[in-house]
Design an enzyme around this catalytic site. Structure first.
Site, PDB file in Angstrom:
ATOM      1  N   ASP A  76       0.837  -1.195   0.000  1.00 15.89           N
ATOM      2  CA  ASP A  76       0.000   0.000   0.000  1.00 15.89           C
ATOM      3  C   ASP A  76       0.873   1.246   0.000  1.00 15.89           C
ATOM      4  O   ASP A  76       2.027   1.224   0.456  1.00 15.89           O
ATOM      5  CB  ASP A  76      -0.909   0.021   1.231  1.00 15.89           C
ATOM      6  CG  ASP A  76      -1.899  -1.134   1.242  1.00 15.89           C
ATOM      7  OD1 ASP A  76      -2.231  -1.633   0.154  1.00 15.89           O
ATOM      8  OD2 ASP A  76      -2.328  -1.524   2.341  1.00 15.89           O
ATOM      9  N   LYS A  77       0.305   2.353  -0.452  1.00 12.16           N
ATOM     10  CA  LYS A  77       1.043   3.612  -0.541  1.00 12.16           C
ATOM     11  C   LYS A  77       1.765   3.945   0.762  1.00 12.16           C
ATOM     12  O   LYS A  77       2.943   4.296   0.761  1.00 12.16           O
ATOM     13  CB  LYS A  77       0.082   4.749  -0.903  1.00 12.16           C
ATOM     14  CG  LYS A  77       0.716   6.133  -0.890  1.00 12.16           C
ATOM     15  CD  LYS A  77      -0.303   7.222  -1.177  1.00 12.16           C
ATOM     16  CE  LYS A  77       0.329   8.597  -1.059  1.00 12.16           C
ATOM     17  NZ  LYS A  77      -0.658   9.683  -1.300  1.00 12.16           N
TER      18      LYS A  77
END
Length: 307
Positions: free
Chosen positions: A137-138
């Site tokens: 995830d970011k």
């Protein structure tokens, strides 16, 4: 762009189905991709389009039109600093910082890891997703392996599907755990009403997370998680299911108030710290570790100081 390859069926493969034969002759490509090429007419026998079940015989001539991957060709290479942990001619392992998006998407069409990979290795334009075989995830930091060749890409995807790639994470989760270790085995899919969230749902994809408490603090715990599968938001969903969302997670409740004052943290407290795999070409067992980033080190210190 495309290029054509001509192949002749050897005697030891005579009488087999076309998809079986090309899978043997072209091991650098996945079976699924080769079947798609047959169905699209990119693989022909004696100049004729045939089905994947068509049997071929010794001496038959097949033509394979190899296409580059158009969606990657549309993304611009961008010069970016990558924290390279390991690199050879086949794979690249990086330590992704929090805040870096892995793959372009809505609202993030530039400045992604894919853009950086296309600059770092221009030949990645010919690979699916520029060689990216799994994601973080970011706002999750840590280790990612990227393929640099089609052979490596196919092998890594197969190993991920076979659950032989070892991925360990360090997390900080809210609350006091009643047990010191356990396993969550719960299928994950899109949340039925909140489309930006994932959830444990009937009919979702199988997902298994093994966890153990490394250190229990007053109102949070340092937890190590080992993944068998790699579903979107898997650790975040599974720990939330246990009643222990990640500290700082704005999506799954990690900012909720507690009776204990907790340090502020601007992202989900999650870091992919160890990655182990079998090298897709040499067969060597390899493993890398990435120390906790400074923000998580500071977080753990603050939790310990508050004891």
């Amino acid at each position: 762009m495309s290029k054509s390859r001509g192949l002749e069926i050897p005697a030891d493969l005579s009488g087999l189905r076309l998809d079986q034969v090309v899978a043997r002759l072209l091991p650098e490509y996945s079976r699924g991709r080769l079947q798609q090429w047959i169905e699209a007419g990119q693989i022909t026998v004696a100049g004729q389009t045939v089905s994947v079940r068509h049997k071929v015989y010794s001496g038959d001539r097949i033509e394979v039109v190899v296409m580059s991957v158009p969606q990657e060709a549309d993304h611009a290479p961008e010069a970016m600093d990558l924290a390279v942990v390991y690199e050879d001619d086949h794979i690249l392992v990086i330590n992704k910082p929090a805040g870096l998006v892995v793959h372009p998407g809505a609202g993030n069409w530039t400045g992604t890891l894919m853009n950086a990979l296309l600059h770092h290795s221009p030949e990645a334009v010919n690979l699916p997703r520029a060689g990216i075989v799994h994601r973080l995830d970011k706002d999750t930091s840590g280790l990612l392996v990227v393929a640099k060749t089609l052979t490596a890409h196919t092998a890594l995807v197969r190993d991920l599907q076979a659950r032989t790639v070892k991925r360990l994470y360090q997390a900080v989760a809210l609350g006091r755990f009643a047990q010191t270790s356990g396993t969550v085995d719960g299928a994950i899919g899109r949340h039925p009403t909140q489309r930006t969230r994932m959830a444990m749902v009937a009919g979702g994809k199988p997902a298994v997370t093994h966890w153990r408490v490394v250190r229990q603090f007053a109102a949070a715990a340092q937890v190590e998680c080992r993944l068998e599968t790699g579903r979107t938001h898997q650790i975040r969903v599974h720990l939330t299911h246990l009643g222990h969302p990640l500290l700082g997670d704005p999506v799954y409740g990690g900012r909720r108030t507690t009776t204990q004052k907790l340090p502020k943290f601007s992202r989900q407290a999650l870091h992919a710290w160890r990655l182990g795999l079998t090298h897709p070409v040499t067969g060597e067992a390899m493993q890398w570790e990435a120390a906790l980033p400074q923000d998580m080190q500071d977080l753990l210190k603050a939790l310990a100081d508050a004891e």
